[in-house]
Design an enzyme around this catalytic site. Structure first.
Site, PDB file in Angstrom:
ATOM      1  N   SER A 133      16.232 -19.477 -16.350  1.00  0.00           N
ATOM      2  CA  SER A 133      16.073 -18.745 -14.595  1.00  0.00           C
ATOM      3  C   SER A 133      15.808 -19.638 -13.681  1.00  0.00           C
ATOM      4  CB  SER A 133      15.902 -17.486 -15.075  1.00  0.00           C
ATOM      5  OG  SER A 133      16.086 -16.605 -14.064  1.00  0.00           O
ATOM      6  N   ASN A 134      15.252 -18.748 -12.826  1.00  0.00           N
ATOM      7  CA  ASN A 134      14.591 -19.510 -11.455  1.00  0.00           C
ATOM      8  C   ASN A 134      14.008 -18.568 -10.849  1.00  0.00           C
ATOM      9  OD1 ASN A 134      15.883 -18.079  -9.453  1.00  0.00           O
ATOM     10  ND2 ASN A 134      18.409 -18.396  -9.725  1.00  0.00           N
ATOM     11  N   ARG A 135      13.383 -19.066  -9.330  1.00  0.00           N
ATOM     12  CA  ARG A 135      11.771 -18.715  -8.470  1.00  0.00           C
ATOM     13  C   ARG A 135      12.607 -16.949  -7.692  1.00  0.00           C
ATOM     14  NH1 ARG A 135      10.166 -23.214  -5.856  1.00  0.00           N
ATOM     15  NH2 ARG A 135       8.959 -21.191  -4.898  1.00  0.00           N
ATOM     16  N   SER A 136      14.202 -16.716  -7.436  1.00  0.00           N
ATOM     17  CA  SER A 136      14.476 -16.034  -7.246  1.00  0.00           C
ATOM     18  C   SER A 136      13.660 -14.656  -7.131  1.00  0.00           C
ATOM     19  CB  SER A 136      15.614 -15.796  -6.883  1.00  0.00           C
ATOM     20  OG  SER A 136      15.933 -14.837  -6.230  1.00  0.00           O
ATOM     21  N   ALA A 164      20.329 -15.923  -5.854  1.00  0.00           N
ATOM     22  CA  ALA A 164      20.415 -17.514  -6.560  1.00  0.00           C
ATOM     23  C   ALA A 164      21.320 -17.521  -7.980  1.00  0.00           C
ATOM     24  CB  ALA A 164      18.879 -18.014  -6.713  1.00  0.00           C
TER      25      ALA A 164
END
Ligand code: PMT
Length: 408
Positions: free
Chosen positions: A212-215, A279
């Site tokens: 995943s990502n930091r959103s 994101a």
């Protein structure tokens, strides 16, 4: 007389914008409301209570220890149909959130059981301070309506977010709070359908692991909340976040980029505006294990194991190719280098109407923060910079620009 018979409690706390509360009281009276004013001691240094008393035809209270036998803060709170605190300083906002009741306005606030509007007015630094933002979040979470602050000229020659909202916006908020038809012109997004995406998609590797990502979803949720407050019908397609759905917004929870693709593709034909703040993971593991992968799967030692990734669809780029859509297409660009050039490239490549470019390497903007700083570009060559401000304020600017581009 759109507020005929409505009893409005106007709480005034001490800031330069106090003089505007006089105009607000006049506007409320003109709309037919009865207005009861309570003030902090600080507010009386900016505007004399007599000024409000002369306009409203009622006594003005500014001291908890006046008429103690009547217990004024309880009495005025009980008599109100709606309350508006304007201007609301950092100090009273913090007190409201903490439940401190040490002046007449904060004591009255703790007694209110009616719809309550808080209209912040302060310097930009105070508005953006994490303590103020946290207090505002607490109040919103309890159902308090936060109106403003506006962006523009501030006391002392400064400029930025922190102005008391204009009188017509505050009057409009009072009308809405008591379910009266608004007197201000409806926003062009009122009644329009706005589709928003938010959060970082999760791409499963096995039942317990994902890429995943930091959103955090804060930017997209701010867009959805502001669009709903402007009267739009809002669908929020959200990857997992820790946030509650904003009031009046239809939440469609999704997990992966493929889920988001399906949800957005099915909702897009009905949308007037699409804002893609999510994101979206560009890749996903080619294979998802049914069972939790064991340590041994990845081999021992330095060599490791290759996890094969395959590309996800670019949802926004795909929308940009569809000529059956009527929606104004708004993207975000999360960049870390050559920020504006890369954002400009995405605007063209994905065939968007608008793009908001944020530098996600900054510590006060982009992922996870309550604030953001963006450059907005339009397909027609338009360029506008939004200096560091709250994500809601960024959302408002973006939605105003999208509204100006509505097609039908
Ligand atoms: O959620 P927060 O913590 O508040 O953080 C906010 C944010 C940084 C996530 C937000 O402001 C932001 O920049 N969102 C876009 C993030 C992103 O994926 O940017 P991108 O430059 O990789 O993609 C450009 C645009 O294409 C985006 O609108 C994105 O939603 C869309 N996209 C990207 C890839 C993909 N496969 N499908 C897409 O639709």
């Amino acid at each position: 007389m759109t507020l005929a018979g409505v009893r409005v409690l106007l709480g005034v706390s001490g800031g330069v914008a106090c003089y505007k509360a006089v105009a607000l009281a006049r506007g409320l009276l003109k709309a037919g409301a009865e207005v009861q004013v309570v003030m902090t001691a600080g507010a009386t240094r900016f505007v004399q209570p007599d000024q409000f008393a002369a306009i409203t035809g009622r006594p003005v209270y500014a001291d908890t220890f006046t008429d103690v036998h009547r217990i004024v803060h309880v009495e005025v709170a009980r008599q109100a149909d709606v309350a508006i605190i304007a201007p609301a300083t950092t100090n009273v906002i913090a007190k409201f959130a903490a439940g401190i009741a040490d002046d007449l306005v904060s004591s009255t606030f703790t007694c209110l059981t009616v719809p309550t509007i808080v209209a912040p007015a302060m310097h930009t630094e105070m508005w953006l301070h994490p303590a103020t933002q946290a207090a505002v979040d607490v109040l919103r979470g309890r159902g308090t309506i936060i109106t403003g602050p506006g962006v523009g000229a501030l006391a002392g020659g400064d400029e930025g977010p922190g102005r008391l909202e204009d009188e017509d916006v505050l009057l409009d908020a009072v009308h809405r709070a008591v379910g009266r038809p608004t007197i201000a012109e409806p926003h062009p997004l009122s009644g329009r359908r706005v589709l928003v995406t938010a959060g970082g998609t999760r791409e499963r590797l096995d039942p317990v692991r994902y890429l995943s990502n930091r959103s955090t979803g804060k930017m997209g949720y701010a867009v959805a909340a502001v669009a709903a407050e402007l009267g739009a019908e809002v669908e929020l397609v959200s990857a997992p976040t820790a946030l509650d759905a904003p009031a009046g917004v239809t939440l469609t929870p999704v997990e992966s980029a493929l889920d988001m693709h399906a949800a957005v593709t099915s909702a897009a034909p009905d949308a007037d505006v699409i804002v893609k703040a999510a994101a979206v993971s560009d890749f996903r593991p080619a294979q998802v294990a049914d069972q939790k992968l064991k340590k041994g799967t990845f081999g021992a030692g330095e060599g490791g194991t290759v996890v094969r990734l395959v590309a996800n669809p670019d949802i926004l780029a795909e929308l940009g190719t569809r000529d059956d859509l009527d929606a104004v297409l708004v993207g975000f660009a999360a960049e870390t280098e050559d920020v504006e050039a890369h954002g400009r490239d995405k605007l063209a490549r994905k065939n968007l109407d608008l793009i908001a470019i944020n530098d996600v390497s900054a510590t006060d903007a982009g992922f996870g923060t309550d604030t953001n700083r963006v450059v907005i570009l339009g397909r027609e060559g338009f360029r506008h910079e939004v200096a560091l401000t709250g994500k809601r304020e960024v959302a408002r600017v973006l939605l105003d620009l999208a509204a100006a581009r509505l097609r039908s």
